[in-house]
Scaffold this active site. Structure first.
Site, short mmCIF file in Angstrom:
data_model
loop_
_atom_site.label_atom_id
_atom_site.label_comp_id
_atom_site.label_asym_id
_atom_site.label_seq_id
_atom_site.Cartn_x
_atom_site.Cartn_y
_atom_site.Cartn_z
N CYS A 98 -16.34 -9.45 -15.60
CA CYS A 98 -17.59 -8.46 -15.14
C CYS A 98 -18.64 -8.58 -16.10
N CYS A 128 -22.20 -6.78 -16.36
CA CYS A 128 -22.64 -6.05 -15.21
C CYS A 128 -22.21 -4.64 -15.08
N CYS A 178 -21.35 -5.95 -5.67
CA CYS A 178 -20.55 -6.83 -6.77
C CYS A 178 -21.22 -8.17 -6.70
N CYS A 198 -22.63 3.69 -7.36
CA CYS A 198 -21.77 4.63 -6.44
C CYS A 198 -22.46 6.11 -6.40
N CYS A 227 -15.50 3.54 2.12
CA CYS A 227 -16.77 3.28 1.56
C CYS A 227 -16.87 1.82 0.76
N CYS A 232 -14.39 10.02 -4.65
CA CYS A 232 -14.82 8.92 -3.87
C CYS A 232 -14.99 9.28 -2.28
N ASP A 236 0.96 -1.29 0.16
CA ASP A 236 0.01 -0.15 0.03
C ASP A 236 0.77 1.18 0.06
N CYS A 267 -19.27 0.08 -3.69
CA CYS A 267 -19.18 -0.54 -5.16
C CYS A 267 -18.83 -2.03 -5.01
C1 B12 Z 1 -4.59 5.80 -3.78
C2 B12 Z 1 -5.32 4.57 -3.38
C3 B12 Z 1 -6.94 4.73 -3.06
C4 B12 Z 1 -7.65 5.92 -3.45
C5 B12 Z 1 -7.88 5.95 -4.90
C6 B12 Z 1 -8.55 4.40 -5.57
C7 B12 Z 1 -8.34 4.12 -7.06
N1 B12 Z 1 -9.21 3.40 -7.41
O1 B12 Z 1 -7.40 4.65 -7.67
C8 B12 Z 1 -8.97 5.70 -2.57
C9 B12 Z 1 -8.81 6.44 -1.36
C10 B12 Z 1 -10.30 6.04 -3.20
C11 B12 Z 1 -9.05 4.16 -2.48
C12 B12 Z 1 -9.83 3.61 -2.13
C13 B12 Z 1 -10.07 2.32 -1.67
N2 B12 Z 1 -9.02 1.42 -1.58
CO1 B12 Z 1 -7.20 1.91 -2.08
N3 B12 Z 1 -5.41 2.31 -2.46
C14 B12 Z 1 -4.86 3.25 -3.26
C15 B12 Z 1 -3.62 3.09 -3.54
C16 B12 Z 1 -2.48 3.72 -2.41
C17 B12 Z 1 -2.99 3.57 -4.94
C18 B12 Z 1 -3.88 3.05 -6.12
C19 B12 Z 1 -3.54 3.97 -7.58
O2 B12 Z 1 -2.19 3.82 -7.72
N4 B12 Z 1 -4.68 4.63 -7.83
C20 B12 Z 1 -4.48 4.91 -9.46
C21 B12 Z 1 -5.25 4.42 -10.34
C22 B12 Z 1 -4.84 4.84 -11.81
O3 B12 Z 1 -4.36 2.92 -10.22
P1 B12 Z 1 -5.41 1.61 -9.95
O4 B12 Z 1 -6.82 2.09 -9.55
O5 B12 Z 1 -4.82 0.72 -9.32
O6 B12 Z 1 -5.66 1.69 -11.51
C23 B12 Z 1 -5.32 0.58 -12.57
C24 B12 Z 1 -6.48 0.43 -13.27
O7 B12 Z 1 -7.25 1.49 -13.18
C25 B12 Z 1 -6.00 0.18 -14.72
N5 B12 Z 1 -6.99 0.75 -15.60
C26 B12 Z 1 -7.94 1.33 -15.55
N6 B12 Z 1 -8.51 1.51 -16.66
C27 B12 Z 1 -7.60 1.34 -17.60
C28 B12 Z 1 -7.54 1.42 -18.87
C29 B12 Z 1 -6.55 0.98 -19.84
C30 B12 Z 1 -6.66 1.36 -20.91
C31 B12 Z 1 -5.46 0.68 -19.23
C32 B12 Z 1 -4.15 0.08 -19.59
C33 B12 Z 1 -5.39 0.33 -17.79
C34 B12 Z 1 -6.63 0.91 -16.90
O8 B12 Z 1 -4.58 0.96 -14.66
C35 B12 Z 1 -4.16 1.03 -13.43
C36 B12 Z 1 -2.97 0.09 -13.12
O9 B12 Z 1 -3.39 -1.26 -13.57
C37 B12 Z 1 -3.37 1.72 -3.43
C38 B12 Z 1 -1.93 0.96 -3.06
C39 B12 Z 1 -0.83 0.92 -4.15
N7 B12 Z 1 0.18 1.44 -3.90
O10 B12 Z 1 -1.32 0.66 -5.30
C40 B12 Z 1 -4.62 1.03 -2.55
C41 B12 Z 1 -5.57 0.02 -3.00
C42 B12 Z 1 -5.64 0.09 -4.19
N8 B12 Z 1 -6.58 0.32 -2.16
C43 B12 Z 1 -7.21 -0.99 -1.66
C44 B12 Z 1 -8.36 -0.74 -0.86
C45 B12 Z 1 -8.88 -2.24 -0.22
C46 B12 Z 1 -9.36 0.01 -1.03
C47 B12 Z 1 -10.60 0.34 -0.45
C48 B12 Z 1 -11.58 -1.12 -0.51
C49 B12 Z 1 -10.69 0.75 1.14
C50 B12 Z 1 -12.13 1.18 1.43
N9 B12 Z 1 -13.10 0.47 1.55
O11 B12 Z 1 -12.31 2.39 1.69
C51 B12 Z 1 -11.25 1.70 -1.47
C52 B12 Z 1 -11.50 0.78 -2.86
C53 B12 Z 1 -12.24 1.76 -3.65
C54 B12 Z 1 -12.06 1.30 -4.97
N10 B12 Z 1 -13.41 0.85 -5.85
O12 B12 Z 1 -11.04 1.28 -5.73
C55 B12 Z 1 -6.22 -2.06 -2.08
C56 B12 Z 1 -7.19 -2.81 -3.19
C57 B12 Z 1 -7.29 -4.38 -3.09
C58 B12 Z 1 -7.90 -5.04 -4.09
N11 B12 Z 1 -8.56 -6.25 -4.00
O13 B12 Z 1 -8.29 -4.27 -5.22
C59 B12 Z 1 -4.95 -1.46 -2.45
C60 B12 Z 1 -4.27 -2.24 -3.63
C61 B12 Z 1 -4.22 -1.37 -1.01
C62 B12 Z 1 -3.66 -2.79 -0.78
N12 B12 Z 1 -2.37 -2.83 -0.80
O14 B12 Z 1 -4.32 -3.71 -0.26
N13 B12 Z 1 -7.77 3.69 -2.50
S1 SF4 Z 2 -20.20 -5.03 -9.61
FE1 SF4 Z 2 -18.51 -6.34 -9.84
S2 SF4 Z 2 -18.90 -7.62 -11.69
FE2 SF4 Z 2 -20.45 -5.83 -11.55
S3 SF4 Z 2 -19.14 -4.51 -13.09
FE3 SF4 Z 2 -18.58 -3.89 -10.90
S4 SF4 Z 2 -16.68 -4.95 -10.55
FE4 SF4 Z 2 -17.68 -6.05 -12.47
S1 SF4 Z 3 -15.85 3.25 -2.73
FE1 SF4 Z 3 -16.86 2.79 -4.81
S2 SF4 Z 3 -18.91 3.25 -4.21
FE2 SF4 Z 3 -17.92 4.17 -2.78
S3 SF4 Z 3 -17.75 6.50 -3.34
FE3 SF4 Z 3 -15.79 5.38 -3.96
S4 SF4 Z 3 -16.24 4.76 -6.09
FE4 SF4 Z 3 -18.11 5.15 -5.16
#
Ligand code: B12
Ligand code: SF4
Ligand code: SF4
Length: 403
Positions: A188, A191, A248, A198, A241, A214, A134, A244
């Site tokens: 997915c 779905c 699922c 959200c 939160c 978010c 993380d 989402c």
């Molecule tokens: C910043 C961060 C957040 C931010 C932003 C989340 C986000 N979606 O970006 C916030 C605070 C909102 C957040 C929330 C949560 N987080 Co968080 N977070 C992080 C952190 C530190 C960085 C994520 C990041 O780099 N985001 C930037 C985006 C661009 O990266 P990404 O979402 O990983 O995106 C990938 C995809 O989006 C993909 N992608 C998407 N579209 C497309 C399209 C194309 C064409 C391509 C090529 C790629 C692509 O590209 C990226 C790389 O593969 C990671 C830990 C880490 N160091 O990675 C934990 C992490 C992602 N979080 C985690 C968790 C558990 C949560 C929460 C569940 C906590 C909670 N309940 O509140 C929520 C989940 C919300 C959600 N739906 O994601 C876990 C996820 C575990 C899992 N099973 O996926 C992580 C990995 C921490 C860990 N070590 O366990 N988080």
């Molecule tokens: S709710 Fe789960 S299965 Fe449905 S689109 Fe979202 S991530 Fe995919």
């Molecule tokens: S955790 Fe998921 S449902 Fe909750 S605000 Fe963020 S993107 Fe929306």
């Protein structure tokens, strides 16, 4: 030559639920992450702008493979209270994200990752490794989605076909040349449940989140004022939160163990939960079960305090006044003094929000409850030394009084 099989086997033996190997070259995803930041989707999370995140060779120049592991934190409790509006119950309830009910995952994952590093050193004494959970400059999901442990869902979480998405990720960069696993197929399908439910529209399109919208960002990462437009949408969320992921289909089903949990709920809670129950518990880590507390004095009194009842989070208590971090009442959470907060959350992810952030979030959820019994508490918060707490308390008071 170390085999990928041996590495996965060691990881599973150490208690990880999932393990896989990703190649180092996930450049397309890392480029996506860089552009994501350029669009401002990271809000005020400036650490996501670190250039090291977009090139793992800046972290470990010799890196050739990435070992990805998952640790399930799911416990047998129903899904979040968006089905149970904050104001629906006689006593308004709060929601704390499932991942934060127990002990801080950074501590638990870090200890296990260190054990895995030691196991790698046994297999290959000259191995170079860097382990992350993380907080490091690594886009963990970029690697995880190519490691076979799951696909990236439209909600941006990594989902495993058998375990769902309630698991933490850990990664180890290594100079070992390990055969990568095949990526898991995207299941997915058609779905769109996460995008539709959200509350803030943070999932701007499938697989892409604008994190600056978010609720997790507002309630955990944002240090300053929560934009007023979004405050009502935060509902009962005091920390994080889960919506989402709750909606699922890979996380939910009607399972007997969830049903037996329901039997212990009041009739009011049973009917609210009956359409949406959690599947059976999956975590093997007792410390991920919800912490349990006992109030010492009446919860809305000034300066009242709580003590933690048990460190064995699985232990249930018969004390009617006790509560856990699973869907607690708002007034129970509002009873924590600053000392309580520091002590109780010393080993919890909740400490990240600090006491001022905790109070700020409580002000928002109290307003969203519409319950005027919170007015005296909010009046005290409106006198707090921190301007952000004062501002949120005044906002909440104005709306509760005009109601
Ligand atoms: C910043 C961060 C957040 C931010 C932003 C989340 C986000 N979606 O970006 C916030 C605070 C909102 C957040 C929330 C949560 N987080 Co968080 N977070 C992080 C952190 C530190 C960085 C994520 C990041 O780099 N985001 C930037 C985006 C661009 O990266 P990404 O979402 O990983 O995106 C990938 C995809 O989006 C993909 N992608 C998407 N579209 C497309 C399209 C194309 C064409 C391509 C090529 C790629 C692509 O590209 C990226 C790389 O593969 C990671 C830990 C880490 N160091 O990675 C934990 C992490 C992602 N979080 C985690 C968790 C558990 C949560 C929460 C569940 C906590 C909670 N309940 O509140 C929520 C989940 C919300 C959600 N739906 O994601 C876990 C996820 C575990 C899992 N099973 O996926 C992580 C990995 C921490 C860990 N070590 O366990 N988080
Ligand atoms: S709710 Fe789960 S299965 Fe449905 S689109 Fe979202 S991530 Fe995919
Ligand atoms: S955790 Fe998921 S449902 Fe909750 S605000 Fe963020 S993107 Fe929306």
């Amino acid at each position: 030559m170390v085999s990928s099989f041996a590495v996965r086997e060691r990881a599973i033996d150490l208690g990880f639920d999932l393990a896989g190997i990703a190649p180092i070259g996930v450049w397309k995803d890392l480029e996506f992450s860089r552009r994501w930041v350029e669009k401002g989707f990271n809000g005020e999370m400036r650490y996501l702008e670190n250039p090291k995140r977009f090139d793992p060779h800046l972290v470990l120049p010799s890196a050739k493979s990435v070992i990805c592991v998952g640790l399930v934190y799911d416990t047998p409790f129903p899904c979040s209270s968006f089905h149970l509006p904050v104001s629906a119950a006689a006593t308004p309830r709060a929601w704390i994200s499932r991942y934060a009910w127990g002990q801080d995952y950074h501590e638990i994952m870090r200890a296990k990752l260190e054990q895995l590093r030691a196991a790698l050193e046994d297999l290959a004494p000259a191995v170079e490794t860097r382990a992350f959970v993380d907080t490091g400059p690594i886009v963990e999901r970029a690697f995880a989605r190519f490691s076979g442990i799951g696909w990236m869902g439209k909600n941006t979480c990594i989902i495993n076909q058998e375990k769902g998405s309630w698991f933490f990720l850990g990664v180890i960069l290594t100079n070992l040349e390990l055969a990568p696993d095949l990526p898991a197929p995207d299941r997915c399908g058609s779905c769109t449940a996460c995008l539709e439910t959200c509350p803030t529209g943070a999932l701007v399109r499938p697989y892409v989140m604008d994190a600056s919208r978010c609720i997790s960002y507002f309630s955990i990462e944002l240090k300053g004022s929560i934009p007023e437009l979004f405050r009502p949408k935060i509902g009962s969320s005091v920390f994080g939160c889960d919506i989402c992921q709750d909606v699922c289909p890979w996380n939910s089903s009607h399972q007997p163990s969830a049903f037996s949990y329901q039997q212990s709920l009041s009739p009011e809670r049973q009917s609210a939960d009956e359409h949406y129950v959690k599947k059976a518990a999956a975590t093997k880590v007792p410390q991920f079960h919800p912490m349990t507390f006992a109030p010492i004095r009446s919860t809305l009194e000034e300066g009242s305090a709580c003590k933690q009842l048990t460190t064995d989070h699985r232990q249930r208590t018969t004390d009617a006044a006790s509560f856990s971090l699973f869907n607690p009442t708002l007034d129970a959470l509002a009873s924590f003094s600053e000392d309580d907060f520091r002590r109780i959350f010393a080993h919890s992810p909740i400490k990240r929000v600090k006491y001022r952030g905790w109070l700020r979030n409580l002000c928002v959820t109290m307003r969203n409850s519409g319950d005027e019994r919170f007015v005296p508490w909010l009046e005290r918060a409106a006198q707090h030394s921190d301007p952000i707490v004062r501002e949120h308390a005044a906002w909440a008071l104005e709306r509760l009084r005009s109601k």
